[in-house]
Design a protein around this motif. Structure first.
Motif, PDB file in Angstrom:
ATOM      1  N   ALA A   1       0.856  -1.213  -0.087  1.00  0.00           N
ATOM      2  CA  ALA A   1       0.112  -0.033  -0.037  1.00  0.00           C
ATOM      3  C   ALA A   1       0.964   1.401   0.143  1.00  0.00           C
ATOM      4  CB  ALA A   1      -0.737  -0.063   1.075  1.00  0.00           C
ATOM      5  N   ILE A   2       1.843   0.980   0.778  1.00  0.00           N
ATOM      6  CA  ILE A   2       2.953   2.520   0.820  1.00  0.00           C
ATOM      7  C   ILE A   2       3.421   2.582  -0.466  1.00  0.00           C
ATOM      8  CG2 ILE A   2       5.067   3.444   1.886  1.00  0.00           C
ATOM      9  CD1 ILE A   2       4.186   1.826   4.406  1.00  0.00           C
ATOM     10  N   GLY A   3       4.045   1.764  -1.112  1.00  0.00           N
ATOM     11  CA  GLY A   3       4.438   1.485  -2.262  1.00  0.00           C
ATOM     12  C   GLY A   3       3.720   2.026  -3.705  1.00  0.00           C
ATOM     13  N   LEU A   4       2.377   1.584  -3.398  1.00  0.00           N
ATOM     14  CA  LEU A   4       1.573   2.237  -4.590  1.00  0.00           C
ATOM     15  C   LEU A   4       0.888   3.377  -4.352  1.00  0.00           C
ATOM     16  CD1 LEU A   4      -0.621  -1.099  -5.005  1.00  0.00           C
ATOM     17  CD2 LEU A   4       1.471  -0.294  -6.552  1.00  0.00           C
ATOM     18  N   ALA A   5       0.956   4.164  -3.210  1.00  0.00           N
ATOM     19  CA  ALA A   5       0.333   5.407  -2.627  1.00  0.00           C
ATOM     20  C   ALA A   5       0.736   6.428  -3.783  1.00  0.00           C
ATOM     21  CB  ALA A   5       0.681   5.747  -1.395  1.00  0.00           C
ATOM     22  N   GLY A   6       1.763   6.469  -4.438  1.00  0.00           N
ATOM     23  CA  GLY A   6       2.221   7.365  -5.540  1.00  0.00           C
ATOM     24  C   GLY A   6       1.594   7.227  -6.525  1.00  0.00           C
ATOM     25  N   TRP A   7       1.475   5.928  -7.237  1.00  0.00           N
ATOM     26  CA  TRP A   7       1.395   5.415  -8.601  1.00  0.00           C
ATOM     27  C   TRP A   7      -0.086   5.414  -8.536  1.00  0.00           C
ATOM     28  CZ3 TRP A   7       6.002   2.008  -9.586  1.00  0.00           C
ATOM     29  CH2 TRP A   7       6.980   2.435  -9.749  1.00  0.00           C
ATOM     30  N   MET A   8      -0.602   4.485  -7.577  1.00  0.00           N
ATOM     31  CA  MET A   8      -2.426   3.954  -7.510  1.00  0.00           C
ATOM     32  C   MET A   8      -2.657   4.360  -6.094  1.00  0.00           C
ATOM     33  SD  MET A   8      -1.452   0.140  -9.248  1.00  0.00           S
ATOM     34  CE  MET A   8      -3.010  -0.359  -9.421  1.00  0.00           C
ATOM     35  N   PRO A   9      -3.155   5.585  -5.889  1.00  0.00           N
ATOM     36  CA  PRO A   9      -3.356   6.065  -4.672  1.00  0.00           C
ATOM     37  C   PRO A   9      -4.906   5.309  -4.351  1.00  0.00           C
ATOM     38  CG  PRO A   9      -3.600   7.773  -6.109  1.00  0.00           C
ATOM     39  CD  PRO A   9      -2.964   6.864  -6.935  1.00  0.00           C
ATOM     40  N   ALA A  10      -5.652   5.216  -5.148  1.00  0.00           N
ATOM     41  CA  ALA A  10      -6.946   4.469  -4.915  1.00  0.00           C
ATOM     42  C   ALA A  10      -6.653   2.965  -4.237  1.00  0.00           C
ATOM     43  CB  ALA A  10      -7.876   4.770  -6.078  1.00  0.00           C
ATOM     44  N   THR A  11      -6.003   2.569  -5.026  1.00  0.00           N
ATOM     45  CA  THR A  11      -5.792   1.055  -4.657  1.00  0.00           C
ATOM     46  C   THR A  11      -4.864   1.138  -3.190  1.00  0.00           C
ATOM     47  OG1 THR A  11      -5.071   0.364  -6.732  1.00  0.00           O
ATOM     48  CG2 THR A  11      -4.422  -1.041  -4.980  1.00  0.00           C
ATOM     49  N   ALA A  12      -4.074   1.924  -3.007  1.00  0.00           N
ATOM     50  CA  ALA A  12      -3.298   2.102  -1.613  1.00  0.00           C
ATOM     51  C   ALA A  12      -4.400   2.528  -0.293  1.00  0.00           C
ATOM     52  CB  ALA A  12      -2.277   3.032  -1.553  1.00  0.00           C
ATOM     53  N   LEU A  13      -5.339   3.449  -0.715  1.00  0.00           N
ATOM     54  CA  LEU A  13      -6.156   3.607   0.140  1.00  0.00           C
ATOM     55  C   LEU A  13      -7.211   2.322   0.404  1.00  0.00           C
ATOM     56  CD1 LEU A  13      -7.445   7.135  -0.952  1.00  0.00           C
ATOM     57  CD2 LEU A  13      -6.059   6.384   1.075  1.00  0.00           C
ATOM     58  N   GLY A  14      -7.585   1.768  -0.500  1.00  0.00           N
ATOM     59  CA  GLY A  14      -8.265   0.480  -0.458  1.00  0.00           C
ATOM     60  C   GLY A  14      -7.522  -0.458   0.370  1.00  0.00           C
ATOM     61  N   LEU A  15      -6.481  -0.718   0.452  1.00  0.00           N
ATOM     62  CA  LEU A  15      -5.736  -1.831   0.999  1.00  0.00           C
ATOM     63  C   LEU A  15      -5.461  -1.118   2.681  1.00  0.00           C
ATOM     64  CD1 LEU A  15      -2.571  -2.716  -1.053  1.00  0.00           C
ATOM     65  CD2 LEU A  15      -4.231  -4.028  -0.343  1.00  0.00           C
ATOM     66  N   VAL A  16      -5.147  -0.146   2.758  1.00  0.00           N
ATOM     67  CA  VAL A  16      -5.081   0.353   4.264  1.00  0.00           C
ATOM     68  C   VAL A  16      -6.391   0.590   5.009  1.00  0.00           C
ATOM     69  CG1 VAL A  16      -3.094   1.849   3.907  1.00  0.00           C
ATOM     70  CG2 VAL A  16      -5.351   2.893   4.000  1.00  0.00           C
ATOM     71  N   VAL A  17      -7.371   0.300   4.366  1.00  0.00           N
ATOM     72  CA  VAL A  17      -8.820   0.349   5.103  1.00  0.00           C
ATOM     73  C   VAL A  17      -9.133  -1.151   4.892  1.00  0.00           C
ATOM     74  CG1 VAL A  17     -10.563   0.696   3.096  1.00  0.00           C
ATOM     75  CG2 VAL A  17     -11.049   1.437   5.277  1.00  0.00           C
ATOM     76  N   GLY A  18      -8.989  -1.787   4.027  1.00  0.00           N
ATOM     77  CA  GLY A  18      -9.256  -3.362   3.905  1.00  0.00           C
ATOM     78  C   GLY A  18      -8.709  -4.166   4.867  1.00  0.00           C
ATOM     79  N   VAL A  19      -7.358  -3.976   5.033  1.00  0.00           N
ATOM     80  CA  VAL A  19      -6.693  -5.104   6.000  1.00  0.00           C
ATOM     81  C   VAL A  19      -6.772  -4.843   7.235  1.00  0.00           C
ATOM     82  CG1 VAL A  19      -4.295  -5.336   6.680  1.00  0.00           C
ATOM     83  CG2 VAL A  19      -4.556  -4.997   4.373  1.00  0.00           C
ATOM     84  N   PRO A  20      -6.958  -3.518   7.950  1.00  0.00           N
ATOM     85  CA  PRO A  20      -7.550  -3.411   9.325  1.00  0.00           C
ATOM     86  C   PRO A  20      -8.914  -3.936   9.597  1.00  0.00           C
ATOM     87  CG  PRO A  20      -6.528  -1.816   8.786  1.00  0.00           C
ATOM     88  CD  PRO A  20      -6.807  -2.234   7.478  1.00  0.00           C
ATOM     89  N   LEU A  21      -9.797  -3.839   8.621  1.00  0.00           N
ATOM     90  CA  LEU A  21     -11.224  -4.486   8.612  1.00  0.00           C
ATOM     91  C   LEU A  21     -11.340  -5.813   8.528  1.00  0.00           C
ATOM     92  CD1 LEU A  21     -13.366  -1.935   6.023  1.00  0.00           C
ATOM     93  CD2 LEU A  21     -13.704  -2.508   8.556  1.00  0.00           C
ATOM     94  N   LEU A  22     -10.390  -6.441   7.957  1.00  0.00           N
ATOM     95  CA  LEU A  22     -10.344  -8.178   7.740  1.00  0.00           C
ATOM     96  C   LEU A  22      -9.703  -8.310   9.048  1.00  0.00           C
ATOM     97  CD1 LEU A  22      -8.922  -8.692   4.113  1.00  0.00           C
ATOM     98  CD2 LEU A  22     -11.275  -9.262   5.129  1.00  0.00           C
ATOM     99  N   GLN A  23      -8.829  -7.754   9.792  1.00  0.00           N
ATOM    100  CA  GLN A  23      -8.307  -8.018  11.194  1.00  0.00           C
ATOM    101  C   GLN A  23      -9.489  -7.895  12.138  1.00  0.00           C
ATOM    102  OE1 GLN A  23      -4.809  -5.312  10.604  1.00  0.00           O
ATOM    103  NE2 GLN A  23      -3.626  -7.113  11.476  1.00  0.00           N
TER     104      GLN A  23
END
Length: 415
Positions: A47-69
């Motif tokens: 998510a950090i690595g994609l934040a500059g190139w694919m910001p929408a995907t990065a935001l999806g990851l940082v909200v999706g992972v905690p929800l799954l946890q």
């Protein structure tokens, strides 16, 4: 330095993601839970690595992972791995520094949801898993109080990361815009002298063309007429025909020389192929800039291509200076008419520099269009804070037709 940062800044987020992953692996290498948590931390690193190139995907990851946890579909954090949620602050900070206003403000609800989900995964126990925040720190304030406290703490840290990112992004774009304005002003001063010299060359070229072309056209006409009359004298007819051919060749050389004079100078290094780069540069500053082309792409003379480049460049620079980097600009190249139509439409009301006098930019563009055989008009549009620059430049076919018509008219007059 600015050029170096501009070229390699897209590699910063992937580098931070790689460092994040390596540091976490090093920190947890001696503990038994490394294998179980590597998926979670790897997802945050991606998510950090994609934040500059694919910001929408990065935001999806940082909200999706905690929800799954939170729903126990991924391994939840432990007393040593919960700092992994620092990735939320890093991602929203990078997205906040980006160019997209929509994603920048979408990051706010995302960080709120991600913080709440992370707090839930850390604080709320289950029957099978009682190892939560209260047992790590030895508090007895209750699950609800811990949940609110941890959520607010994550929101605060992530909010600070987002604000820092927004500030850095804004400072970068404003600084880059100022550098561009200074460069444009310096270039304007340089090209003003070039334009004056080019105007002098154009005037000389027109005078040469008007004088020699007319004279040579008369010679061609008279020689051809005399050759038609002297049909009985073979040697005289051949000499007159040779005079006509040499004069016609000289007439073509004069026209070629005039075109070279009008297309000379520093501006001739640029042409139509460089126009998309101008639009990309403005978009890089945060401006909503777009390029549209209509019709079948034709061909213009080299000097005319340089004039088109200069007109678009000056128009976009004026948009940046007088309407701001948040302005909207549309550059349209229309090939559907008898020549190339150029329309630059812009809207904005946040100038970077104060307007001091009328300036010489529009006059310079108008003169460049006139030298290329076309015209240019500029003025306020129908909507509020709208400015429209409209120009027309003849294409090669149209210029050849105009030139041929002028020659035929000269021959008719000579006859």
């Amino acid at each position: 330095m600015t050029s170096f940062l501009r070229r390699f800044r897209h590699l910063l987020a992937p580098a931070v993601g790689a460092v994040y992953l390596v540091l976490w692996i090093v920190a947890e290498a001696g503990r038994s839970g490394l294998g179980a948590h590597i998926v979670v931390v790897a997802a945050f690193a991606v998510a950090i690595g994609l934040a500059g190139w694919m910001p929408a995907t990065a935001l999806g990851l940082v909200v999706g992972v905690p929800l799954l946890q939170a729903f126990r579909l991924l391994v939840r954090p432990t007393d040593t791995t919960w700092p992994e949620y620092l990735a939320i602050a890093i991602v929203v900070g990078v997205v906040g520094a980006g160019r997209s206003d929509l994603l920048r403000y979408l990051a706010l609800p995302v960080l709120a949801v991600a913080s709440a989900a992370a707090a839930w995964a850390m604080v709320v126990p289950t029957v099978a898993d009682q190892d939560v925040w209260s047992s790590w720190v030895g508090t007895h304030g209750g699950t609800r109080a811990d949940l609110v406290t941890i959520t607010l703490a994550f929101v605060g840290v992530s909010g600070v990361g987002w604000a820092v990112g927004v500030a850095i992004g804004a400072a970068w774009r404003i600084g880059l815009a100022r550098v561009r304005v200074v460069e444009a002003q310096r270039q304007t001063e340089t090209t003003t002298a070039e334009l004056r010299a080019e105007q002098d060359r154009a005037r000389i070229a027109r005078d040469v063309h008007d004088s020699l072309a007319h004279s040579l056209a008369v010679v061609v006409s008279q020689a051809q007429g005399a050759a038609a009359i002297a049909v009985r004298d073979e040697h005289a007819a051949q000499a007159l025909q040779a005079i006509a051919e040499v004069s016609r060749s000289a007439l073509g050389d004069v026209r070629t020389l005039v075109e070279r004079i009008q297309g000379s100078g520093d501006g001739a290094r640029y042409g139509l192929a460089d126009v998309p780069t101008l639009v990309d540069d403005m978009r890089e500053l945060g401006m909503d800039a777009a390029l549209e082309e209509h019709g079948t792409i034709g061909e213009v003379a080299p000097g005319s291509g340089a004039a088109v480049h200069r007109i678009v460049q000056e128009s976009l620079t004026n948009v940046l200076k007088h309407q701001g980097r948040t302005a909207t600009a549309r550059v349209a190249l229309d090939w559907r008419g008898p020549g190339l139509g150029i329309v630059v439409t812009s809207r904005g009301a946040e100038p970077l520099v104060a307007l001091d006098g009328s300036g010489s930019g529009v006059d310079g563009m108008r003169e460049r269009a006139r030298i290329a055989g076309g015209w240019l008009r500029a003025g306020a549009g129908d909507a509020a804070d709208e400015w429209v620059v409209t120009a027309w430049i003849p294409t090669v076919e149209r210029a050849s037709t105009i030139e041929a018509d002028g020659t035929l008219q000269g021959l008719e007059v000579a006859r």
